[in-house]
Design a protein around this motif. Structure first.
Motif, mmCIF file in Angstrom:
data_model
loop_
_atom_site.group_PDB
_atom_site.id
_atom_site.type_symbol
_atom_site.label_atom_id
_atom_site.label_comp_id
_atom_site.label_asym_id
_atom_site.label_seq_id
_atom_site.Cartn_x
_atom_site.Cartn_y
_atom_site.Cartn_z
ATOM 1 N N TYR A 31 0.820 -1.205 0.000
ATOM 2 C CA TYR A 31 0.000 0.000 0.000
ATOM 3 C C TYR A 31 0.854 1.256 0.000
ATOM 4 O O TYR A 31 1.962 1.285 0.518
ATOM 5 N N HIS A 32 0.290 2.300 -0.570
ATOM 6 C CA HIS A 32 0.822 3.628 -0.288
ATOM 7 C C HIS A 32 0.500 3.929 1.175
ATOM 8 O O HIS A 32 -0.505 3.455 1.714
ATOM 9 N N SER A 49 2.332 11.667 1.787
ATOM 10 C CA SER A 49 2.217 10.241 1.503
ATOM 11 C C SER A 49 3.471 9.746 0.815
ATOM 12 O O SER A 49 4.274 10.535 0.294
ATOM 13 N N ILE A 50 3.621 8.424 0.821
ATOM 14 C CA ILE A 50 4.770 7.776 0.202
ATOM 15 C C ILE A 50 4.275 6.536 -0.509
ATOM 16 O O ILE A 50 3.427 5.812 -0.007
ATOM 17 N N ILE A 51 4.824 6.304 -1.725
ATOM 18 C CA ILE A 51 4.332 5.178 -2.506
ATOM 19 C C ILE A 51 4.926 3.864 -1.998
ATOM 20 O O ILE A 51 5.824 3.863 -1.155
ATOM 21 N N THR A 52 4.430 2.761 -2.564
ATOM 22 C CA THR A 52 4.819 1.444 -2.074
ATOM 23 C C THR A 52 6.305 1.175 -2.262
ATOM 24 O O THR A 52 7.007 0.816 -1.312
ATOM 25 N N THR A 57 7.521 10.724 -2.642
ATOM 26 C CA THR A 57 6.673 11.324 -1.619
ATOM 27 C C THR A 57 5.923 12.537 -2.156
ATOM 28 O O THR A 57 6.341 13.170 -3.128
ATOM 29 N N ILE A 99 -4.434 2.951 -1.703
ATOM 30 C CA ILE A 99 -3.944 2.984 -3.081
ATOM 31 C C ILE A 99 -4.706 4.066 -3.817
ATOM 32 O O ILE A 99 -5.918 4.223 -3.612
ATOM 33 N N ASN A 100 -3.991 4.808 -4.673
ATOM 34 C CA ASN A 100 -4.634 5.801 -5.558
ATOM 35 C C ASN A 100 -5.511 6.775 -4.780
ATOM 36 O O ASN A 100 -6.641 7.060 -5.184
ATOM 37 N N SER A 101 -4.978 7.252 -3.684
ATOM 38 C CA SER A 101 -5.644 8.272 -2.867
ATOM 39 C C SER A 101 -6.936 7.786 -2.232
ATOM 40 O O SER A 101 -7.759 8.602 -1.801
ATOM 41 N N TRP A 103 -8.055 5.645 0.974
ATOM 42 C CA TRP A 103 -7.421 5.250 2.226
ATOM 43 C C TRP A 103 -8.386 4.454 3.097
ATOM 44 O O TRP A 103 -9.030 4.994 3.973
#
Length: 116
Positions: A31-32, A49-52, A57, A99-101, A103
Motif C-alpha cells: 500500500y501507499h 504520503s509515500i508510494i509502495t 513522496t 492505493i490511488n488516494s 485510504w
C-alpha cells in the motif's frame, strides 16, 4: 492492515518530533502510506504520503520543506519526521494505508501539541 501510530507529544515551536506508524497484517509494502492530521474544530487534512516502492513522496504545501516521510518495508514501519514545528501544526496525526488516494485503513491518532 492494522496501523498503530506513536511518537506524539508536546514540543516547543521550532522543535522536532518523529512519528512512527507500525503496520501489521498484510504487509505495508502493498500500500501507499499516508499521514493526515486533524486540528480541533477543523476537518482532517492530508499531510503527506509515500508510494509502495521507490520512496516517492508528496506533501501538503503547509509542511513542504519541514516534514519528511520515510518507510522501512522490511520492518513494516512508516515515519513522519517533523522539523521546525509551528503552533499551527498542533493536531491529532493519523497514519493511513491505501492505493490511488483511497485510504481504507486507518490507525488511531497520536496527539502533537506545539507550544509558542
Amino acid at each position: 492492515v492494522q496501523l498503530q501510530a506513536s511518537g506524539g507529544g508536546l514540543v516547543q515551536a521550532g522543535g522536532s518530533l518523529r512519528l512512527s506508524c507500525a503496520a501489521s497484517g498484510r504487509t505495508s509494502s502493498d500500500y501507499h502510506m499516508g499521514w493526515f492530521r486533524q486540528a480541533p474544530g477543523k476537518e482532517r487534512e492530508f499531510v503527506g504520503s509515500i508510494i509502495t516502492i521507490g520512496g516517492r513522496t508528496w506533501y501538503a504545501d503547509s509542511v513542504k520543506g519541514r516534514f519528511t516521510i520515510s518507510r522501512d518495508n522490511a520492518k513494516n514501519m512508516v515515519y513522519l519526521q517533523m522539523n521546525s514545528l509551528k503552533p499551527e501544526d498542533t493536531a491529532v496525526y493519523y497514519c493511513a494505508a491505501g492505493i490511488n488516494s483511497i485510504w481504507p485503513f486507518w490507525g488511531q491518532g497520536t496527539q502533537v501539541t506545539v507550544s509558542s
